[in-house]
Design a protein around this motif. Structure first.
Motif, PDB file in Angstrom:
ATOM      1  N   ALA A 190      -1.247   4.204   2.147  1.00 36.13           N
ATOM      2  CA  ALA A 190      -0.307   4.415   1.048  1.00 36.13           C
ATOM      3  C   ALA A 190      -1.036   4.588  -0.278  1.00 36.13           C
ATOM      4  CB  ALA A 190       0.665   3.238   0.970  1.00 36.13           C
ATOM      5  N   LEU A 211      -2.438   0.085   6.651  1.00 36.93           N
ATOM      6  CA  LEU A 211      -1.251   0.787   6.177  1.00 36.93           C
ATOM      7  C   LEU A 211      -1.235   0.866   4.651  1.00 36.93           C
ATOM      8  CD1 LEU A 211       1.186  -0.937   8.642  1.00 36.93           C
ATOM      9  CD2 LEU A 211       0.813   1.523   8.569  1.00 36.93           C
ATOM     10  N   PHE A 214       1.833   7.943   6.977  1.00 34.96           N
ATOM     11  CA  PHE A 214       2.009   6.509   6.739  1.00 34.96           C
ATOM     12  C   PHE A 214       3.233   5.993   7.508  1.00 34.96           C
ATOM     13  CE2 PHE A 214       4.498   3.375   4.383  1.00 34.96           C
ATOM     14  CZ  PHE A 214       3.609   2.312   4.291  1.00 34.96           C
TER      15      PHE A 214
END
Length: 400
Positions: free
Chosen positions: A294, A290, A118
């Motif tokens: 996560a 993104l 990440f």
């Protein structure tokens, strides 16, 4: 007509000076290689040469711009390729996470690896060029486009594209808004908001998703539904944020058998074949790649009701959507790189054409110029010798 001595001298000197002037002009043409030294030499050719010279200079600037555009496109392609490599790696890890033989400790190790990936993807999204401009920030090239972390990432750029002129009618984009690359990877609808049952549920049925309002839905969120028997039965709902932290809800208990809308998602809370204690997990993805990465890391670290079944399915779907979006963007960059190569070749051809035209208008013909210079030297010698002979004629030469 009376010819005075002063007239003889004036005319003779004038003829010699005129020959010297012609020789000097021809000598300058030979030494500079230019036929047109001043506009007076050839007004039409001079005006045309000025026009073509300016056009050639503009074409030269376009060639420089094409080089800049090509370098920028190659940098974008490099960063997008790296992002694709990261996605390929995390997808492989997601498939591995579906192995039921993995212990919780193994999943936590994977979660740590996922968090590192990440950070790598976030770094790529905040890439800069050699001048310090952010290449995924749109027009806001001096501002970091993405900030935040595992609890949530936000985009600070705009939707613009910085361009550079590469031809008279073409402005080539040399940057991309990050929202076109890392956001908008998928849409929130009943096809992307998925419900997964706990693998060891005793019943067969459960709630279903009938509608999703993207404006009200909470992206990057997980909901845990647990059914409890009663009169009537009810579902206890727990909300988990992107990082797996529980978020308070009010209300959190909903009667079974009807329809209810929770934060933009409409559920049909069927209880006909559900047993007490049956659990279900709903994954609401983010449009941002993104945030989905996560969210998967948190699902590895803190599995929900569906265990790895829901987490892996969520990861594969969102990662594939992100990869498809990146590949689409790379195809656009590849097309622009091909265009820059074609424009560079065309600019080179035009430069040769302009140089050839300028040479025909301005450059001297050395064979003709040297021949003319030799002829003018002969004229000068003749003028000098004739002046010497004529100037020597005088009646005083016959007086003794």
């Amino acid at each position: 007509m009376r010819i005075s001595t002063s007239m003889i001298y004036d005319r003779g000197v004038g003829a010699i000076q005129n020959q010297w002037k012609n020789i000097l002009h021809t000598q300058q043409q030979v030494s500079t290689g230019r036929r047109v030294l001043t506009p007076a030499d050839d007004p039409i050719a001079s005006a045309r040469a000025l026009e073509i010279g300016q056009t050639k200079a503009v074409n030269g600037q376009f060639s420089v711009n094409i080089g800049y555009a090509g370098d920028a496109m190659k940098l974008l392609e490099s960063r997008l390729q790296s992002a694709g490599d990261v996605l390929h790696y995390v997808r492989e890890r997601a498939v591995q996470a579906g192995n039921g033989a993995l212990a919780p400790e193994d999943l936590r190790y994977m979660a740590t690896d996922m968090k590192a990936q990440f950070e790598a993807m976030l770094s790529l999204a905040n890439s800069q060029d050699g001048t310090g401009d952010y290449i995924f920030g749109g027009h806001r090239s001096q501002q970091q486009p993405y900030d935040g972390g595992l609890s949530g990432v936000s985009y600070n750029g705009d939707q613009g594209e910085r361009t550079i002129q590469v031809s008279a009618s073409r402005y080539m984009p040399v940057s991309l808004p990050g929202s076109d690359v890392f956001d908008r990877t998928l849409a929130l609808n009943p096809d992307t908001v998925k419900l997964y049952a706990k693998p060891d549920n005793a019943g067969q049925g459960g709630p279903t998703i009938s509608a999703v309002d993207p404006a009200l839905a909470n992206p990057a969120t997980r909901y845990q539904f647990v059914y409890t028997d009663g009169t009537p039965g009810s579902y206890e709902v727990t909300k988990l944020g992107q990082d797996g932290t529980e978020v308070a809800m009010a209300p959190s208990t909903f009667p079974a058998g009807g329809s209810v809308t929770i934060e933009g998602i409409t559920f049909d809370l069927s209880a006909s074949t559900v047993e007490s204690g049956d659990a279900f997990e709903i994954f609401v993805p983010s449009t941002n790649l993104l945030n989905n990465m996560a969210m998967f890391a948190s699902a590895l670290e803190k599995p929900g009701a569906s265990g790895m079944t829901g987490a892996v399915a969520f990861a594969l779907e969102t990662f594939d959507a992100g990869q498809e979006n990146i590949l689409k963007t790379r195809a656009q960059i590849g097309s622009q790189l091909t265009e820059t190569e074609a424009l560079a070749s065309l600019g080179s051809d035009l430069d040769l054409q302009y140089a050839s035209t300028l040479s025909g208008l301005q450059d001297v013909d050395y064979a003709e110029a040297i021949s003319r210079l030799t002829q003018q030297q002969t004229y000068l010698q003749a003028a000098q010798q004739s002046f010497m002979r004529v100037s020597g004629l005088s009646l005083f030469n016959y007086l003794s």
